[in-house]
Design a protein around this motif. Structure first.
Motif, PDB file in Angstrom:
ATOM      1  N   PRO A 100     -11.202   5.670  -4.814  1.00 45.22           N
ATOM      2  CA  PRO A 100     -11.750   6.529  -5.863  1.00 45.22           C
ATOM      3  C   PRO A 100     -11.093   7.901  -5.911  1.00 45.22           C
ATOM      4  N   GLU A 101     -10.472   8.325  -4.828  1.00 42.49           N
ATOM      5  CA  GLU A 101      -9.777   9.618  -4.809  1.00 42.49           C
ATOM      6  C   GLU A 101      -8.512   9.612  -5.674  1.00 42.49           C
ATOM      7  N   TRP A 102      -8.105   8.458  -6.151  1.00 43.55           N
ATOM      8  CA  TRP A 102      -6.944   8.353  -7.035  1.00 43.55           C
ATOM      9  C   TRP A 102      -7.311   8.498  -8.513  1.00 43.55           C
ATOM     10  N   LYS A 161      -4.166  -2.582  -9.465  1.00 39.62           N
ATOM     11  CA  LYS A 161      -5.538  -2.474  -9.966  1.00 39.62           C
ATOM     12  C   LYS A 161      -6.532  -2.561  -8.809  1.00 39.62           C
ATOM     13  N   ALA A 162      -6.313  -3.480  -7.880  1.00 44.78           N
ATOM     14  CA  ALA A 162      -7.191  -3.625  -6.715  1.00 44.78           C
ATOM     15  C   ALA A 162      -7.113  -2.395  -5.812  1.00 44.78           C
ATOM     16  N   GLN A 163      -5.908  -1.868  -5.625  1.00 46.98           N
ATOM     17  CA  GLN A 163      -5.758  -0.665  -4.805  1.00 46.98           C
ATOM     18  C   GLN A 163      -6.495   0.520  -5.431  1.00 46.98           C
ATOM     19  N   ALA A 181       0.837  -1.207   0.000  1.00 48.76           N
ATOM     20  CA  ALA A 181       0.000   0.000   0.000  1.00 48.76           C
ATOM     21  C   ALA A 181       0.868   1.253   0.000  1.00 48.76           C
ATOM     22  N   ARG A 182       1.968   1.231   0.738  1.00 45.83           N
ATOM     23  CA  ARG A 182       2.890   2.388   0.730  1.00 45.83           C
ATOM     24  C   ARG A 182       3.473   2.610  -0.655  1.00 45.83           C
ATOM     25  N   LEU A 183       3.832   1.518  -1.335  1.00 45.51           N
ATOM     26  CA  LEU A 183       4.359   1.650  -2.698  1.00 45.51           C
ATOM     27  C   LEU A 183       3.299   2.240  -3.627  1.00 45.51           C
ATOM     28  N   ALA A 184       2.051   1.776  -3.486  1.00 47.97           N
ATOM     29  CA  ALA A 184       0.964   2.289  -4.324  1.00 47.97           C
ATOM     30  C   ALA A 184       0.740   3.774  -4.072  1.00 47.97           C
ATOM     31  N   GLU A 185       0.705   4.172  -2.810  1.00 44.74           N
ATOM     32  CA  GLU A 185       0.532   5.584  -2.469  1.00 44.74           C
ATOM     33  C   GLU A 185       1.677   6.429  -3.017  1.00 44.74           C
ATOM     34  N   LEU A 205      -1.806  -2.152 -14.572  1.00 47.29           N
ATOM     35  CA  LEU A 205      -1.843  -3.499 -15.134  1.00 47.29           C
ATOM     36  C   LEU A 205      -1.629  -4.560 -14.054  1.00 47.29           C
ATOM     37  N   CYS A 206      -0.812  -4.267 -13.082  1.00 50.24           N
ATOM     38  CA  CYS A 206      -0.536  -5.177 -11.969  1.00 50.24           C
ATOM     39  C   CYS A 206      -1.828  -5.426 -11.185  1.00 50.24           C
TER      40      CYS A 206
END
Length: 94
Positions: A86-88, A79-81, A54-58, A74-75
Motif C-alpha cells: 500500500p505504500e506504493w 498488479k499482485a505486488q 520483486a527487485r524489478l518491481a521496486e 497491467l502485468c
C-alpha cells in the motif's frame, strides 16, 4: 547479481537484470509523459525464488517516483505486488 539496467525509448522500454540470454525483465509502454503501463514480467528459471521479480518491481516504483509518473500495473505480477504494498499507492494508478 548485476544491477538493474533501464532500456528506454519514447514508446516504452524495460528494466533488465542478468546476463545476455538469461535476463529477467519487466517491460513497459508509455501511455503519456506521466503514465506508464507495466505489461510483462519475466524471470528465467535460474533466478526463480531469489526475489528478482520483486527487485524489478521496486526499481519500477523508484523510477516512477524519481521521474514523476504513475504506473498502471497491467502485468499480473506487478498488479499482485502493488496489492501487497500500500505504500506504493502514490505512484500506482488504478
Amino acid at each position: 547479481m548485476t544491477e538493474i539496467r533501464t532500456e528506454d525509448s519514447a514508446k516504452g522500454g524495460r528494466y533488465v537484470i542478468g546476463d545476455a540470454g538469461q535476463e529477467a525483465e519487466m517491460t513497459f509502454s508509455r501511455a503519456s509523459p506521466t503514465l506508464i503501463i507495466i505489461d510483462h514480467t519475466g524471470v528465467p528459471d535460474i533466478y526463480r525464488g531469489q526475489g528478482i521479480g520483486a527487485r524489478l518491481a521496486e526499481h519500477a516504483i523508484a523510477a516512477a517516483r524519481t521521474g514523476g509518473w504513475k504506473i498502471i500495473p497491467l502485468c499480473p505480477f506487478m498488479k499482485a505486488q502493488a496489492a501487497r504494498h500500500p505504500e506504493w499507492m502514490d505512484v500506482i494508478s488504478r
